[in-house]
Design an enzyme around this catalytic site. Structure first.
Site: not given
Length: 533
Positions: A120, A202, A226
């Site tokens: 990420k 996210s 997330s």
């Protein structure tokens, strides 16, 4: 070192492993190939597990270079229609060749040697830009480029284990959406299961990359849904660990001191557990991980993975005592089916065990713990290194000319960086929630809670609706672990997932039960990706 996603891919001019295996399969099984031609990918490593990949390496069926090349070929085919990546690792093939050399020399390799993974973008990688998903920090958008000088601890651990990092994945600005990446400087990421659905946020790009078979495993991160939201939206196993189990130093913070956790996205429970083995545990770079000492299983997170782990377990079910939020009729039907599947594996269920407690009311009135964001961001920016373009929140605002929305909570008056955040209300909230969870589990002799991760199906990206998670605020405020596992599909084709949760440090127990359910049902199906017209 850095090759932007928008640059054209450059691959060796040779017959790829994908083509070789596809031709071989076609010759051996012409009817099967003909039937699958219009509906399935020819990607030879589709849905491959870690055990299968490592067995192939051991048997000499393929090299790491061939595997990584095949993944890059697949990314080159589909990425333009899914936008999972912000930055690619141009040295991935070089690193793959090094693993092959070391394997041929008989060296002892790490547990993830030759495994293609993604990270990420909120997680620092030395030499790669950290944009925080925000246009003013994107060089491509004319912003200031921030380059961390050292890896986040989880990245260092993955590299030491031999993983090959394919690239960094798209996020919304400051990871501030649990639904999509729509605020990212790089635009939306699209759901691998169905481009029309929100991807979850996210960790949007990580979920798309892993679900879409652009990589085998991915690093995700959660403050408020997330990890679990994109996992549930894209038919994945996600592990949101206990707060303090996995270091989150070197990660763009929202609640770095209170809520932020690093976890895994994978296609199977076992693969997710194997990745957790690598990233969990104490490091001096993140003092709060001292709490993990003595709370990590001696035999790792796979030791309870068996087909009888649900036998005799007592499971608490979703109800208004947890959250006063009704399930949609179709969600309720899918959940009812899942409950019967849990019972078929030998579990006993307890309806609405939080009835009569103050749990739901405490969550509604809770302090959210995000008041530390200014201080956490100061620490994060300092860690970037002396040669970074920005070293403090004051510099961030001054040099970009903008105040990030994550600081809106301070109402225009930013704290003194030498002061300390008042987290007493949050500490009280967490203490109350943990006490209630422990009391409920003790009262009913429960081993876990198993809920539908969403109370409704995944929204359409075009709808601007948010994901309807049932577990986000509760889990993150309490700091307890959660594991998502595929549990079917809505009539629309949107995934339906269960969330297994329980006491702090119970990851191994949750993974064992989730594994038993997964193996008994095997609901995950590989998405069929679509090329950009």
């Amino acid at each position: 070192m850095i090759k932007n996603r928008h640059s054209s891919f450059v691959f060796p001019n040779r017959l790829s492993l994908a083509l070789v295996l596809t031709l071989a399969f076609t010759l051996l099984f012409p009817l099967a190939s003909a039937n699958a031609a219009g509906t399935a990918s020819s990607f030879p490593f589709e849905e491959i597990t870690l055990d299968e990949l490592q067995a192939g390496y051991k048997n000499g069926d393929y090299t790491t270079e061939q595997v990584v090349q095949a993944y890059l070929d697949r990314i080159g085919t589909y990425e333009s229609n899914y936008n999972a990546f912000t930055t690619m690792n141009s040295k991935a093939l070089e690193e793959a060749r090094d693993i092959d050399r070391r394997r041929a020399a008989g060296e002892t390799l790490g547990s993830l040697a030759g495994v293609p993974i993604v990270i990420k973008e909120a997680v620092d990688m030395a030499g790669f830009p950290s944009t925080m998903g925000w246009a003013p920090l994107s060089k491509e958008k004319g912003g200031i480029e921030l380059i961390p000088e050292k890896d986040a601890p989880v990245v260092a651990r993955l590299k030491a284990a031999g993983a090959i990092i394919i690239g960094r994945t798209n996020i919304p600005a400051f990871s501030s959406s649990g639904t999509s990446a729509s605020t990212s400087w790089d635009g939306d990421t699209y759901n691998a299961v169905d481009r029309k659905l929100v991807p979850g946020g996210s960790s949007s790009g990580t979920a798309t990359a892993v679900s879409g078979n652009f990589a085998m495993l991915g690093i995700a991160e959660e403050t408020g849904g997330s990890i679990q939201n994109p996992a549930a939206a894209q038919n994945l196993v996600g592990i949101k660990p206990t707060f303090g189990l996995v270091p989150n130093a070197g990660v763009v913070p929202l609640g770095g001191s209170t809520r932020d956790v690093i976890g895994t996205h994978a296609r199977t429970v076992r693969d997710a557990a194997l990745m957790l083995n690598v990233i969990a545990g104490y490091t001096h770079e993140d003092p709060k991980t001292v709490a993990s000492i003595g709370n990590i299983p001696e035999d790792g997170y796979t030791y309870k993975l068996n087909n009888e782990e649900l036998q005799g377990k007592r499971i608490g079910l979703y109800g208004p005592g947890w959250r006063d939020q009704s399930l949609t009729p179709e969600t309720e039907a899918l959940y009812d089916r899942a409950i019967e599947e849990l019972k078929a594996q030998g579990a006993t269920v307890v309806t609405n065990p939080f009835a009569g407690t103050d749990f739901a009311a405490t969550v509604k009135s809770a302090a959210n713990g995000i008041d530390s964001v200014y201080y956490d961001m100061e620490d994060y920016l300092k860690r970037l290194g002396p040669n970074a373009a920005i070293h403090s929140v004051e510099e961030l605002i001054e040099k970009t000319g903008e105040t990030p929305s994550v600081f809106d909570r301070y109402k225009g008056k930013l704290p003194d960086p030498d002061s300390q955040p008042d987290l007493s209300a949050f500490i009280d909230t967490r203490t109350q929630l943990l006490q209630i969870i422990d009391d409920v589990m003790d009262k009913y002799d429960l081993d876990a809670f198993v809920y539908p991760q969403m109370f409704k199906e995944t929204p359409l990206l075009s709808s601007k609706d948010n994901i309807g998670a049932t577990t986000v605020s509760e889990i993150n405020l309490a700091g307890v672990p959660l594991v998502t596992v595929p549990a079917g599909y809505y009539k629309s084709g949107a995934p339906f997932e269960l969330a297994f949760t329980g006491k702090m440090w119970s990851e191994a127990d949750l993974l064992g039960m989730a594994y038993d359910y997964e193996q008994a049902t095997k609901y995950r199906k590989a998405p069929v990706l679509v090329k950009k017209p």
